[in-house]
Motif scaffolding. Structure first.
Motif, PDB file in Angstrom:
ATOM      1  N   SER A  67     -21.210 -24.596  -2.723  1.00 48.62           N
ATOM      2  CA  SER A  67     -22.223 -25.542  -2.266  1.00 48.62           C
ATOM      3  C   SER A  67     -23.610 -24.900  -2.271  1.00 48.62           C
ATOM      4  O   SER A  67     -23.759 -23.698  -2.042  1.00 48.62           O
ATOM      5  N   ASP A  68     -24.610 -25.724  -2.514  1.00 45.71           N
ATOM      6  CA  ASP A  68     -25.991 -25.235  -2.462  1.00 45.71           C
ATOM      7  C   ASP A  68     -26.348 -24.730  -1.067  1.00 45.71           C
ATOM      8  O   ASP A  68     -27.294 -23.949  -0.908  1.00 45.71           O
ATOM      9  N   TYR A  69     -25.603 -25.172  -0.059  1.00 46.45           N
ATOM     10  CA  TYR A  69     -25.917 -24.803   1.320  1.00 46.45           C
ATOM     11  C   TYR A  69     -25.128 -23.579   1.789  1.00 46.45           C
ATOM     12  O   TYR A  69     -25.321 -23.112   2.910  1.00 46.45           O
ATOM     13  N   ALA A  70     -24.238 -23.086   0.946  1.00 46.95           N
ATOM     14  CA  ALA A  70     -23.468 -21.895   1.307  1.00 46.95           C
ATOM     15  C   ALA A  70     -24.278 -20.644   1.008  1.00 46.95           C
ATOM     16  O   ALA A  70     -25.055 -20.609   0.052  1.00 46.95           O
ATOM     17  N   PRO A  71     -24.118 -19.604   1.809  1.00 48.01           N
ATOM     18  CA  PRO A  71     -24.855 -18.362   1.535  1.00 48.01           C
ATOM     19  C   PRO A  71     -24.369 -17.720   0.236  1.00 48.01           C
ATOM     20  O   PRO A  71     -23.212 -17.856  -0.144  1.00 48.01           O
ATOM     21  N   ARG A  72     -25.304 -17.038  -0.441  1.00 50.95           N
ATOM     22  CA  ARG A  72     -24.957 -16.260  -1.632  1.00 50.95           C
ATOM     23  C   ARG A  72     -24.806 -14.804  -1.200  1.00 50.95           C
ATOM     24  O   ARG A  72     -25.746 -14.223  -0.663  1.00 50.95           O
TER      25      ARG A  72
END
Length: 690
Positions: free
Chosen positions: A546-551
């Motif tokens: 998800s775009d909202y998950a940390p990388r």
């Protein structure tokens, strides 16, 4: 009570039971010892029967810090509220003991299990089952059928009873089995995708050793046991029972087999109220007795119908699974979400990914550690159309969550390959049986949707049993009512390749290995069908998160360079995090995790860290920033925290009169490292790049 002790060998290990030395004012007490692990269990009973429709048994399991030579943490320095481990251990003790009390016994019973000595080899949880049984058998309570428990693991590919804690952690199997001399009462455990036949073999091996533990309990009972106090179970009014049966004839069966739960419950409740009203004048103040008789008639009718016709509530066959639907991405901002509906049981599962800072710190008698994967199960009252106070997490919720957590654990990626902290939350939105197994299925879906690289899908199903004499009916995917009226609740979770978790509670004796094998085979067939449906929704974990998950990225640096990255008082690492908007954690072995909300921030932090630990290389080209101007040149930062001199003669191809004619403080430029002076200081050149 006179002091007495007995012992036996289990897999070559001495297990002893003593009584009559400690806690002598309890109705019964016993201490069981294995190695240097000892658990004291007391059993106390109320003097009068409780005014309740259920047996008021409570079990507490308490781990004392002094048992392991520790002082509790925190400000108060006392043991606090029960840990999750203690609650799970209390449930292990409760489940095999509760069914062995006589039907209708309503006196309050409290069992307290206290771990008074703990070594680093053997967990006291299984010992507490045997100790609790001994305390009850020696007491004056009507509990005279001893039960015992053992743990089974695998060492060097072979089954082993009472493996050490280290062997259990390294094993593909962790199984607790409890039983009496004649039958198995409870099975609880997890495995790494092991076949069904191995579980049957493990259970039979466990039962062999359980018999030895039961034998020494009987030995103690013969010398130290008390005479059971007489108690009176309220007798059923035969005239009232006949009247209720007559009024319920035909109507109750039709109501009990309605397929939709709210309609079924409403119809059954309406009929019960009608019968109560019809008998009110003839049998005054009998509403409670009528309800009890009514429930017994309903239970008997459901069991008889299933045994004789193989038709279940709602018209399902014995092996038929309820309709299943799987929906993904229910919540737009969650890292992964899924909705799993099986009949009238529904779970909303949400997966959240975090960093090293989100791990759960665990402190047990055996030591401390970090937990990077958690699964939490919530059972709100609206899921069964009830109005109840919403308070702290119940023991049932902790138990169901732990079962689902164990089910998924074997297919998770290693922490090294996937350096995230994982939390899964299952919200039970509707419940009509097997909500823990719905949690397993839904959690598997949500994790794959979140991009967690699972080895494969995990599914679970709850099996039931109706046994009348020699006639047996094994039920697949049981309803709540079928669980209530049945003789077994057998939950099995796993992948296509094998079992990952199992939980079995049995209410009667006489469960044979053949019945267990048959139930496991039917559970496997159902599990494979469910996995096929889940694969249609999402066959494998998504490649992108998800775009909202940390990388999160992991790099390794020289251990000697850790202090340079951290800086004095953490100054350097704080500055990197504030500048790049990242979260950075560093392990003692030089492993560095960088978490960010986007790739650009993560890469910027990694570049900075690599720059700090990098060694200057001759002829290497760097992006430098001018920090200071002096008459003879400029000092420029070519790596984070590392400066070199650009001599005035290395600024341009032509002669330079003044440095600030070419450079200003803050200018960025490419430079080449052309050498080191006799003091090891770096010499940079702008001219070499022109």
């Amino acid at each position: 009570m006179a002091f007495a002790t007995v012992e036996t060998e289990v897999n070559g290990l001495k297990v002893s039971i003593e009584t009559g030395r400690m806690a002598k004012q309890a109705n019964g007490s016993a201490i069981v010892r294995l190695g240097d692990s000892m658990v004291l269990v007391t059993a106390c009973s109320g003097n009068e029967s409780a005014e309740s429709d259920f047996f008021p048994l409570s079990v507490e399991y308490i781990e004392k810090s002094y048992a392991a030579g520790k002082i509790p943490g925190g400000y108060i320095k006392r043991e606090g509220r029960p840990s999750e481990k203690e609650i799970l251990s209390a449930r292990v003790v409760d489940r095999p003991i509760r069914p062995l009390f006589p039907d209708g016994y309503r006196r309050e019973v409290q069992i307290i299990c206290t771990v008074i000595s703990a070594d680093d080899k053997y967990d006291a949880d299984v010992l507490a089952v045997t100790a609790a049984s001994t305390a009850l058998c020696l007491s004056d309570m009507p509990f005279k059928n001893p039960v015992a428990a053992v743990r089974v693991g695998m060492a060097d590919g072979k089954l082993k009873v009472f493996p050490t804690i280290a062997e259990t952690e390294a094993s593909d199997l962790d199984l607790i089995v409890a039983g009496t001399e004649d039958s198995i009462m409870m099975v609880e455990g997890g495995a790494n995708e092991l076949p069904e036949d191995l579980f049957v073999e493990a259970i039979l091996l466990a039962h062999t050793e359980i018999k030895n533990l039961v034998a020494i309990q009987k030995q103690l009972m013969s010398t130290n046991g008390k005479q059971a106090v007489e108690y009176t179970v309220p007798q059923v009014n035969e005239e009232l029972a006949a009247a209720v049966k007559e009024l319920a004839a035909g109507k109750l069966h039709d109501a009990s087999f309605i397929g939709v739960k709210p309609e079924r419950y409403a119809a059954v409740r309406k009929l019960r109220d009608e019968i109560t009203a019809a008998l009110a004048e003839r049998f005054p103040d009998s509403a409670k007795a009528i309800a009890s008789i009514f429930t017994d008639i309903e239970s008997d009718d459901i069991r008889k119908t299933i045994i004789e016709t193989s038709i279940r509530i709602g018209g399902r066959g014995l092996d038929e699974i309820r309709k299943i639907t799987c929906d993904l991405d229910i919540l737009p901002r969650a890292h992964g979400s899924a909705l799993f509906t099986r009949g009238e049981t529904q779970s909303l599962s949400v997966a959240t990914l975090g960093t090293k800072l989100d791990v759960q710190h665990i402190d047990t008698l055996q030591g401390k550690g970090d937990k990077t994967y958690m699964l939490h199960y919530n059972f709100p009252p609206y899921s069964v159309n009830e109005c109840k106070r919403v308070s702290s997490v119940s023991r049932r919720e902790i138990g169901h969550g732990n079962l689902a957590e164990r089910s998924i654990a074997p297919v998770l990626p290693s922490e090294k390959s996937f350096p995230y902290t994982i939390r899964v939350v299952s919200e039970i939105l509707e419940s009509n049986g097997s909500s823990s197994m719905a949690t397993v299925c839904c959690s598997s879906l949500s994790l794959m949707a979140a991009g967690v690289p699972l080895k494969s899908h995990v599914a679970g199903v709850a099996m039931g049993l109706i046994k009348e004499g020699d006639r047996v009916a094994i039920l697949t995917d049981i309803l709540g009512t079928e669980d209530h009226v049945g003789d077994m609740d057998f939950k099995v979770a796993g992948t296509k390749d094998g079992i990952t978790a199992i939980q079995m509670d049995i209410k009667l004796a006489g469960i044979t290995p053949e019945i267990m094998k048959d139930a496991l085979a039917k559970a496997r067939d159902a599990r494979l069908k469910i996995i096929d449906i889940m694969n249609e929704a999402i066959p494998a974990s998504r490649k992108d998160m998800s775009d909202y998950a940390p990388r999160i990225s992991t790099i390794t640096i020289d251990k000697e360079k850790i202090r340079e990255v951290i800086g004095p008082g953490g100054k350097v690492i704080r500055e990197i995090q504030e500048t790049t908007g990242t979260t950075i954690s560093i392990e003692d072995d030089g492993t560095v995790q960088v978490a960010a909300s986007n790739r650009e921030s993560r890469d910027a932090a990694i570049r900075t860290i690599k720059g700090i630990v990098a060694e200057p290389e001759l002829n290497a080209i760097y992006e430098a920033t001018v920090k200071t101007i002096v008459d003879f040149g400029a000092f420029a930062e070519y790596l984070p925290g590392k400066d070199g001199l650009i001599h005035i003669s290395e600024l341009a191809n032509e002669r330079v009169a003044k440095v600030d004619d070419i450079l200003k403080v803050g200018d960025k430029l490419k430079v080449k490292l052309i050498g080191f002076d006799k003091f090891g200081k770096v010499k940079l050149s702008r001219k070499a790049m022109l």
